[in-house]
Design an enzyme around this catalytic site. Structure first.
Site, PDB file in Angstrom:
ATOM      1  N   GLU A  43      12.104  13.151  -0.553  1.00 44.23           N
ATOM      2  CA  GLU A  43      10.996  12.450  -1.229  1.00 44.23           C
ATOM      3  C   GLU A  43       9.644  12.946  -0.716  1.00 44.23           C
ATOM      4  O   GLU A  43       8.696  13.121  -1.479  1.00 44.23           O
ATOM      5  CB  GLU A  43      11.144  10.945  -1.005  1.00 44.23           C
ATOM      6  CG  GLU A  43       9.933  10.096  -1.377  1.00 44.23           C
ATOM      7  CD  GLU A  43       9.680  10.024  -2.868  1.00 44.23           C
ATOM      8  OE1 GLU A  43      10.623  10.302  -3.636  1.00 44.23           O
ATOM      9  OE2 GLU A  43       8.543   9.694  -3.249  1.00 44.23           O
ATOM     10  N   HIS A  93       0.851  -1.196   0.000  1.00 47.85           N
ATOM     11  CA  HIS A  93       0.000   0.000   0.000  1.00 47.85           C
ATOM     12  C   HIS A  93       0.886   1.245   0.000  1.00 47.85           C
ATOM     13  O   HIS A  93       0.689   2.159  -0.799  1.00 47.85           O
ATOM     14  CB  HIS A  93      -0.921  -0.013   1.225  1.00 47.85           C
ATOM     15  CG  HIS A  93      -1.583   1.302   1.517  1.00 47.85           C
ATOM     16  ND1 HIS A  93      -2.609   1.798   0.755  1.00 47.85           N
ATOM     17  CD2 HIS A  93      -1.346   2.228   2.474  1.00 47.85           C
ATOM     18  CE1 HIS A  93      -2.973   2.975   1.245  1.00 47.85           C
ATOM     19  NE2 HIS A  93      -2.221   3.272   2.284  1.00 47.85           N
ATOM     20  N   TYR A 111       8.950  15.871   0.274  1.00 50.24           N
ATOM     21  CA  TYR A 111       8.630  17.158  -0.348  1.00 50.24           C
ATOM     22  C   TYR A 111       8.396  17.024  -1.847  1.00 50.24           C
ATOM     23  O   TYR A 111       7.659  17.815  -2.427  1.00 50.24           O
ATOM     24  CB  TYR A 111       9.722  18.178  -0.019  1.00 50.24           C
ATOM     25  CG  TYR A 111       9.750  18.463   1.457  1.00 50.24           C
ATOM     26  CD1 TYR A 111       8.540  18.659   2.134  1.00 50.24           C
ATOM     27  CD2 TYR A 111      10.905  18.471   2.198  1.00 50.24           C
ATOM     28  CE1 TYR A 111       8.506  18.861   3.493  1.00 50.24           C
ATOM     29  CE2 TYR A 111      10.883  18.683   3.569  1.00 50.24           C
ATOM     30  CZ  TYR A 111       9.681  18.870   4.211  1.00 50.24           C
ATOM     31  OH  TYR A 111       9.643  19.069   5.549  1.00 50.24           O
ATOM     32  N   THR A 136       6.964  26.959   5.193  1.00 47.59           N
ATOM     33  CA  THR A 136       5.648  26.347   4.991  1.00 47.59           C
ATOM     34  C   THR A 136       4.559  27.287   5.495  1.00 47.59           C
ATOM     35  O   THR A 136       3.526  27.472   4.847  1.00 47.59           O
ATOM     36  CB  THR A 136       5.562  24.990   5.708  1.00 47.59           C
ATOM     37  OG1 THR A 136       6.769  24.275   5.463  1.00 47.59           O
ATOM     38  CG2 THR A 136       4.398  24.187   5.214  1.00 47.59           C
ATOM     39  N   ARG A 174       1.971   1.650  15.018  1.00 48.92           N
ATOM     40  CA  ARG A 174       1.590   1.431  13.624  1.00 48.92           C
ATOM     41  C   ARG A 174       2.027   0.035  13.193  1.00 48.92           C
ATOM     42  O   ARG A 174       2.790  -0.635  13.870  1.00 48.92           O
ATOM     43  CB  ARG A 174       2.230   2.497  12.738  1.00 48.92           C
ATOM     44  CG  ARG A 174       3.739   2.443  12.714  1.00 48.92           C
ATOM     45  CD  ARG A 174       4.345   3.668  12.072  1.00 48.92           C
ATOM     46  NE  ARG A 174       4.238   3.644  10.632  1.00 48.92           N
ATOM     47  CZ  ARG A 174       5.097   4.271   9.809  1.00 48.92           C
ATOM     48  NH1 ARG A 174       6.102   4.960  10.305  1.00 48.92           N
ATOM     49  NH2 ARG A 174       4.941   4.224   8.512  1.00 48.92           N
ATOM     50  N   HIS A 185      13.433  11.941   3.128  1.00 48.73           N
ATOM     51  CA  HIS A 185      12.812  13.211   3.484  1.00 48.73           C
ATOM     52  C   HIS A 185      12.616  14.142   2.292  1.00 48.73           C
ATOM     53  O   HIS A 185      11.514  14.649   2.102  1.00 48.73           O
ATOM     54  CB  HIS A 185      13.446  13.900   4.678  1.00 48.73           C
ATOM     55  CG  HIS A 185      12.424  14.837   5.241  1.00 48.73           C
ATOM     56  ND1 HIS A 185      11.402  14.411   6.056  1.00 48.73           N
ATOM     57  CD2 HIS A 185      12.167  16.129   4.961  1.00 48.73           C
ATOM     58  CE1 HIS A 185      10.578  15.416   6.277  1.00 48.73           C
ATOM     59  NE2 HIS A 185      11.014  16.471   5.632  1.00 48.73           N
ATOM     60  N   TRP A 243       7.109  -0.013   3.902  1.00 45.03           N
ATOM     61  CA  TRP A 243       7.592   0.704   2.710  1.00 45.03           C
ATOM     62  C   TRP A 243       8.956   1.330   2.976  1.00 45.03           C
ATOM     63  O   TRP A 243       9.672   1.681   2.041  1.00 45.03           O
ATOM     64  CB  TRP A 243       6.588   1.753   2.239  1.00 45.03           C
ATOM     65  CG  TRP A 243       6.709   3.102   2.877  1.00 45.03           C
ATOM     66  CD1 TRP A 243       6.099   3.500   4.035  1.00 45.03           C
ATOM     67  CD2 TRP A 243       7.475   4.221   2.428  1.00 45.03           C
ATOM     68  NE1 TRP A 243       6.457   4.790   4.327  1.00 45.03           N
ATOM     69  CE2 TRP A 243       7.286   5.262   3.362  1.00 45.03           C
ATOM     70  CE3 TRP A 243       8.295   4.461   1.333  1.00 45.03           C
ATOM     71  CZ2 TRP A 243       7.893   6.503   3.244  1.00 45.03           C
ATOM     72  CZ3 TRP A 243       8.909   5.710   1.216  1.00 45.03           C
ATOM     73  CH2 TRP A 243       8.705   6.729   2.162  1.00 45.03           C
ATOM     74  N   HIS A 256      15.131  13.244  11.714  1.00 45.55           N
ATOM     75  CA  HIS A 256      13.962  13.389  12.591  1.00 45.55           C
ATOM     76  C   HIS A 256      13.021  12.190  12.449  1.00 45.55           C
ATOM     77  O   HIS A 256      12.078  12.061  13.205  1.00 45.55           O
ATOM     78  CB  HIS A 256      13.229  14.719  12.371  1.00 45.55           C
ATOM     79  CG  HIS A 256      12.546  14.861  11.058  1.00 45.55           C
ATOM     80  ND1 HIS A 256      12.419  16.052  10.405  1.00 45.55           N
ATOM     81  CD2 HIS A 256      11.930  13.969  10.264  1.00 45.55           C
ATOM     82  CE1 HIS A 256      11.766  15.893   9.287  1.00 45.55           C
ATOM     83  NE2 HIS A 256      11.462  14.627   9.165  1.00 45.55           N
ATOM     84  N   HIS A 257      13.298  11.332  11.467  1.00 46.93           N
ATOM     85  CA  HIS A 257      12.548  10.075  11.378  1.00 46.93           C
ATOM     86  C   HIS A 257      13.131   9.021  12.310  1.00 46.93           C
ATOM     87  O   HIS A 257      12.634   7.915  12.390  1.00 46.93           O
ATOM     88  CB  HIS A 257      12.578   9.531   9.948  1.00 46.93           C
ATOM     89  CG  HIS A 257      11.923  10.443   8.959  1.00 46.93           C
ATOM     90  ND1 HIS A 257      10.590  10.333   8.621  1.00 46.93           N
ATOM     91  CD2 HIS A 257      12.398  11.486   8.246  1.00 46.93           C
ATOM     92  CE1 HIS A 257      10.292  11.268   7.737  1.00 46.93           C
ATOM     93  NE2 HIS A 257      11.360  11.976   7.490  1.00 46.93           N
ATOM     94  N   ASP A 280       6.117  21.128 -26.974  1.00 44.44           N
ATOM     95  CA  ASP A 280       6.157  19.791 -26.379  1.00 44.44           C
ATOM     96  C   ASP A 280       7.254  19.789 -25.332  1.00 44.44           C
ATOM     97  O   ASP A 280       7.883  20.819 -25.072  1.00 44.44           O
ATOM     98  CB  ASP A 280       6.451  18.736 -27.467  1.00 44.44           C
ATOM     99  CG  ASP A 280       5.938  17.347 -27.074  1.00 44.44           C
ATOM    100  OD1 ASP A 280       6.261  16.909 -25.957  1.00 44.44           O
ATOM    101  OD2 ASP A 280       5.200  16.733 -27.876  1.00 44.44           O
ATOM    102  N   SER A 300      13.059   5.686 -13.987  1.00 44.10           N
ATOM    103  CA  SER A 300      11.954   6.422 -14.595  1.00 44.10           C
ATOM    104  C   SER A 300      11.891   7.843 -14.049  1.00 44.10           C
ATOM    105  O   SER A 300      11.751   8.809 -14.804  1.00 44.10           O
ATOM    106  CB  SER A 300      10.652   5.671 -14.339  1.00 44.10           C
ATOM    107  OG  SER A 300       9.555   6.524 -14.448  1.00 44.10           O
ATOM    108  N   SER A 301      12.007   7.973 -12.723  1.00 49.23           N
ATOM    109  CA  SER A 301      11.914   9.311 -12.114  1.00 49.23           C
ATOM    110  C   SER A 301      13.061  10.199 -12.547  1.00 49.23           C
ATOM    111  O   SER A 301      12.878  11.391 -12.813  1.00 49.23           O
ATOM    112  CB  SER A 301      11.943   9.213 -10.591  1.00 49.23           C
ATOM    113  OG  SER A 301      10.798   8.594 -10.134  1.00 49.23           O
ATOM    114  N   LYS A 327       3.874  30.059   3.083  1.00 45.67           N
ATOM    115  CA  LYS A 327       3.017  29.666   1.957  1.00 45.67           C
ATOM    116  C   LYS A 327       1.545  29.713   2.363  1.00 45.67           C
ATOM    117  O   LYS A 327       0.702  30.233   1.626  1.00 45.67           O
ATOM    118  CB  LYS A 327       3.379  28.260   1.455  1.00 45.67           C
ATOM    119  CG  LYS A 327       4.789  28.181   0.886  1.00 45.67           C
ATOM    120  CD  LYS A 327       4.968  26.992  -0.037  1.00 45.67           C
ATOM    121  CE  LYS A 327       4.333  27.216  -1.371  1.00 45.67           C
ATOM    122  NZ  LYS A 327       5.136  28.056  -2.265  1.00 45.67           N
ATOM    123  N   SER A 364      -1.876  27.010  -5.749  1.00 41.62           N
ATOM    124  CA  SER A 364      -1.639  28.445  -5.920  1.00 41.62           C
ATOM    125  C   SER A 364      -2.406  28.965  -7.139  1.00 41.62           C
ATOM    126  O   SER A 364      -3.050  30.013  -7.085  1.00 41.62           O
ATOM    127  CB  SER A 364      -0.142  28.728  -6.111  1.00 41.62           C
ATOM    128  OG  SER A 364       0.575  28.289  -4.980  1.00 41.62           O
TER     129      SER A 364
END
Lengths: 382, 529
Positions: free
Chosen positions: B257, B78, B259, B330, B452, B255, B143, B304-305, B107, B171-172, B333, B270
């Site tokens: 990732e 998931h 963002y 943040t 979790r 991290h 994950w 921080h993870h 294009d 790909s990315s 914004k 926006s």
């Protein structure tokens, strides 16, 4: 109907919780536990402080947003202004946000420095995470034991009603005295686990190959329940932490008793065992350590957990059978039980699997005595 | 060179090829964008079905539907599918469609590369999902795939997982190279960097983040591969390695990732907020600086993870402070979005509703993120449902709502047909209600102590889990309505005008094109003043 209204009530409480009211600033089932130690109480206060700051920022920002959404609706004929920047406004809210964060950082740092303290304890306990149980080793007293989930598989499978402490009860809790500085030395045996007791605000990862420290000083006798909080495989949810904090006298008596029991266990190696005795003891060991994977009927859950019934090794190959239990099977779910089971327990559980189900009839029927395990250990040591 | 161009011109404005090969061989940014978006939509339902299995099992205590082994495969897949298969491809799809149209280009800069970067994705996910049907079962280590659970103790299929991650990463990276090249080289004359639409800005920054961190992820899984098959011990303490090293490297990727999965949504909302407030975005330059600061800070907050992993005090404090700093850009914004609405002339079409929900619910996720940054408090939150609540608030009513808002906003431009506004609003209100019903109670379950990745839990968590599951089922089935709305709009929607919304010509070049736009967006570059 009663339970539905209970659910609804709890939900309404929950919604109120984030509303700007002080009703829920104190202990609640839906909030972080206040805990019993000085550190846990300070962490709770810090949590509430930060949360209220966030709530009030939210009230102001969302207040302005919803006011704007309501006041400047196109449907009421609002005309859009063309203003698209304001230097000082940008500066003001950037500075304001910074100041609020500094205000949060100061108390957080204070609490953190207090919580982080790895000096020796009055009592030092080694906590080792295993798939899927905890081992507690008292470094000063030469006491060591495993703490397993004691909730029955029938409760988990919904065959019988669940008890009050479903999934948060163990066969043998960690015992500590109150008002003593306890230092935990935490490590993992296989994968990473994490040892958590919410009431002490102690959560520390148990990393194989590393020893982390944590400490607590519990002022109040009681039973404190926690959990493993790092995904560690299939039984991650089934290795709770239970700590029993007791008065000093009770603790001293417990230590004496544990040491005596360990001595008695050692003497069992020299006893002459009959087949029936081994099988009887082995059944208990099997139910505690093996059923989770190999199941009560010995059929396992193939392909991950192979069946013991009809296995060539369990029926005929005694040497390999001992080796598997002592060493585990690399790359498979089977772990080594060498440090987890005493020689007697090891011998009896192997005997049990060789005698039970249809294995006794179809196999060679040999039993294993504790001395054979002792011999194996001596041989491997060379 | 010139002859090729002339031959090309003879065809004039030719349309797409017919049949399956149109999609297999296409180098057209719109076709590839469409492929990305449909792929992401398909993955949303697959990943969503897995979430339904998880919530069905957690509806009440005890094991009812699945065994823990399969449950772990569901949580792992998931997460992987939603992150790499839904949010990221959807953003790339939107980038493909919108970037050339917003910067006045015909294009993307590298059309063949574009085709390759899309077609790698179905391969990657085909491999990943096929592991679920293999005897050893799919990845079951979360994950975040922490070693050694994902190496020494992993099922054999982990090698497929590693290969699949490599292909996704390729790909990315290819997609990002294409996006950066396009933005830097193909803007219309007069469109300076500080005149670029914010969606383009957000993607320029996102693409740099991707190029910076995807190789790190590839490195991580390669080290796993070596540990598993070639006898190295990067992450195995018994061989002198370090399991915590895995986490440092993973989160150094992970991290930024996070963002990558939110910045393009900032760009989308926006645009939507200025369109439906009929007022230019407030503080454009501070918006750009905020995006940049968030991206730069994202490289120095990873640990921080890992507050409970056993770091020195100085490390804990450094990562707490750096994480708290992210609240500033943040916050800026959010303040700017609110200031854009202030004194506007606001109407509430479906994209605007989703954008407003984005601003408020993403902010709630931001608040819980700030709480999680506080190290001592994190000792209590870490790896509980509080964290699950936090990242679902930023990813579902955050990123996913941003994507959905973008789809409603630009769909009429893409297809030339309006969607059904009544159904759109129904979809919004059902989603808004159920997303909160699902994820809000998770805060309380987490604070009360439920970890979790648990297939079963103690009895005191039962009531809230039941509520969460009901919310999740409603949210899951509501998304079928989106599928219906999109198909209905394509087939029978009312004709949309070129501007689609009111006076949108002020808000971007894409609205100066026909609805639907020509196959090669801008064959003559527009002039930007």
């Amino acid at each position: 109907m009663k339970s539905i209204s209970r659910v609804t009530r709890k939900f309404i409480y929950a919604l109120l919780f984030l509303a700007p009211t002080s009703v829920f600033s104190e202990a609640s089932d839906y909030n972080m536990p206040v805990g019993v130690t000085e550190v846990s109480k300070e962490i709770f206060d810090l949590h509430m402080l930060i949360m209220w700051i966030c709530v009030w920022i939210g009230v102001v920002v969302f207040g302005i947003m919803f006011y704007s959404l309501f006041k400047y609706r196109k449907s009421t004929g609002a005309k859009a202004s063309k203003i698209d920047d304001h230097f000082w406004l940008e500066i003001t809210w950037t500075v304001a946000a910074t100041l609020i964060l500094v205000g949060m950082a100061i108390p957080s740092t204070t609490v953190m420095i207090k919580a982080y303290d790895d000096r020796e304890g009055d009592i030092n306990i080694m906590v080792t995470g295993y798939q899927w149980k905890w081992q507690y080793k008292y470094l000063e007293d030469d006491i060591s034991f495993f703490s397993n989930l004691s909730t029955s598989q029938e409760q988990i499978d919904n065959d019988i009603p669940k008890g009050e402490f479903y999934l948060s009860e163990v066969d043998e809790p960690l015992v500590i005295p109150i008002n003593k500085r306890i230092r935990f030395l935490i490590t993992g045996n296989d994968v990473i686990h994490s040892w958590w007791v919410p009431d002490f605000a102690v959560k520390q990862d148990a990393v194989p190959g590393f020893i982390n420290t944590a400490w607590t000083n519990v002022p109040k006798p009681g039973i404190y329940r926690g959990a493993c909080t790092e995904l560690c495989g299939i039984k991650h949810a089934f290795m709770p932490v239970v700590v029993r904090a007791v008065e000093q006298e009770e603790y001293d008596a417990w230590v004496v008793e544990k040491i005596a029991l360990a001595e008695a266990e050692r003497l069992l190696n020299e006893k002459v065992w009959t087949k029936a005795e081994l099988v009887e003891r082995g059944e208990g060991v099997y139910l505690k350590n093996c059923v989770a994977c190999h199941q009560t009927n010995g059929q396992g859950l193939p392909p991950v957990f192979p069946a013991l019934v009809g296995s060539e090794i369990v029926m005929r190959d005694k040497t390999r059978n001992i080796e598997i239990l002592m060493e585990g099977v690399r790359g498979a779910a089977m772990q080594s039980f060498a440090n987890q089971l005493s020689e007697v327990d090891m011998a009896s559980v192997i005997t049990y699997t060789r005698q039970s189900w249809s294995n006794g009839k179809n196999g060679d029927g040999e039993i294993i005595i504790p001395q054979e395990i002792v011999d194996y250990k001596n041989k491997v040591d060379l | 060179m010139s002859t090729i161009v002339e031959t090309h011109d003879d065809h004039g404005h030719h349309g797409p090829a017919k049949g399956l090969t149109r999609w297999l061989y296409t180098t057209n940014h719109k076709d590839i964008g469409t492929l990305y978006l449909w792929f992401s939509f398909l993955m949303l339902f697959i990943g969503g079905a897995m979430a339904m299995v998880i919530r069905a099992e957690l509806f009440e205590p005890g094991l009812q539907i699945v065994q823990p082994e399969f449950f772990n495969q569901m949580t792992t897949n998931h997460g992987l599918i939603m992150v790499f298969g839904v949010i990221m491809p959807a953003f790339v799809g939107l980038a493909n469609w919108m970037i050339p149209m917003q910067i006045g280009a015909p294009d993307m800069a590298l059309p063949r590369l574009n085709n390759l970067s899309f077609w790698l994705l179905p391969m990657a996910f085909g491999i990943l999902i096929s592991t679920l049907f293999m005897p050893a079962g799919g990845p079951n280590f979360g994950w975040t795939f922490y070693a050694p659970l994902s190496t020494t103790y992993a099922p054999d299929t982990v090698t497929f997982f590693i290969f699949s991650v490599h292909v996704m990463g390729a790909s990315s990276i290819l997609g990002s190279i294409n996006i950066i090249t396009t933005i830097l080289n193909m803007r219309a004359p007069g469109m300076t960097l500080m005149k670029m639409p914010l969606f383009v800005w957000s993607w320029l920054i996102t693409a740099y983040l991707l190029i910076a961190v995807m190789p790190v992820l590839a490195g991580t899984v390669t080290m796993m591969l070596m540990d598993i098959h070639f006898g190295t011990s990067f992450f195995d303490a018994a061989g002198g390695g370090d399991p915590v090293l895995f986490q440092h490297i993973f989160w150094f990727f992970g991290h930024p990732e996070v963002y990558i999965m939110i910045l393009p949504a900032f760009g989308i909302v926006s645009h939507i907020i200025e369109t439906f407030s009929r007022k230019p975005i407030f503080g454009y330059s501070s918006m750009v600086y905020a995006l940049t600061s968030i991206a730069v800070l994202s490289f120095v907050v990873w640990a921080h993870h890992m507050f409970t992993v056993g770091m020195p005090l100085a490390g804990e404090l450094f990562f707490m402070y750096s994480t708290m700093l992210i609240a500033i850009p943040t916050g800026v914004k959010v303040f700017n979005w609110v200031a854009t609405m202030f004194r506007g002339s606001i109407s509430f079409e479906t994209p605007m509703l989703f954008a407003i929900a984005f601003v408020s619910l993403f902010t709630i996720g931001g608040f819980s993120g700030l709480m999680l940054a506080i190290v001592p408090a994190d000792f209590q939150y870490h790896d509980t449902y509080f964290v699950v609540a936090h990242f679902h608030y930023v990813l579902v009513p955050g990123s996913l709502f941003g994507i959905i808002a973008g789809v409603y906003y630009w769909l009429p431009k893409w297809t030339g047909n309006m969607y059904d506004e009544t159904l759109g609003k129904l979809h919004f209100w059902l989603s808004f209600f159920s997303v909160n019903l699902t994820f809000f109670p998770m805060h309380f379950v987490g604070l009360a102590g439920m970890p979790r990745r648990y297939p079963d839990y103690a009895l005191q968590f039962a009531d809230f889990n039941a509520i969460v599951s009901v919310g999740a089922f409603i949210f899951g089935f509501t998304q079928l309505l989106l599928l219906f709305i999109v198909i209905k709009s394509i087939r029978t929607g009312k004709k949309a005008s070129d501007e689609v919304w009111e006076d949108t010509k002020d808000w971007g070049l894409e609205w100066t094109l026909d609805s639907p736009p020509p196959y090669h967006s801008f064959t003559v570059q527009p002039e930007v003043k």
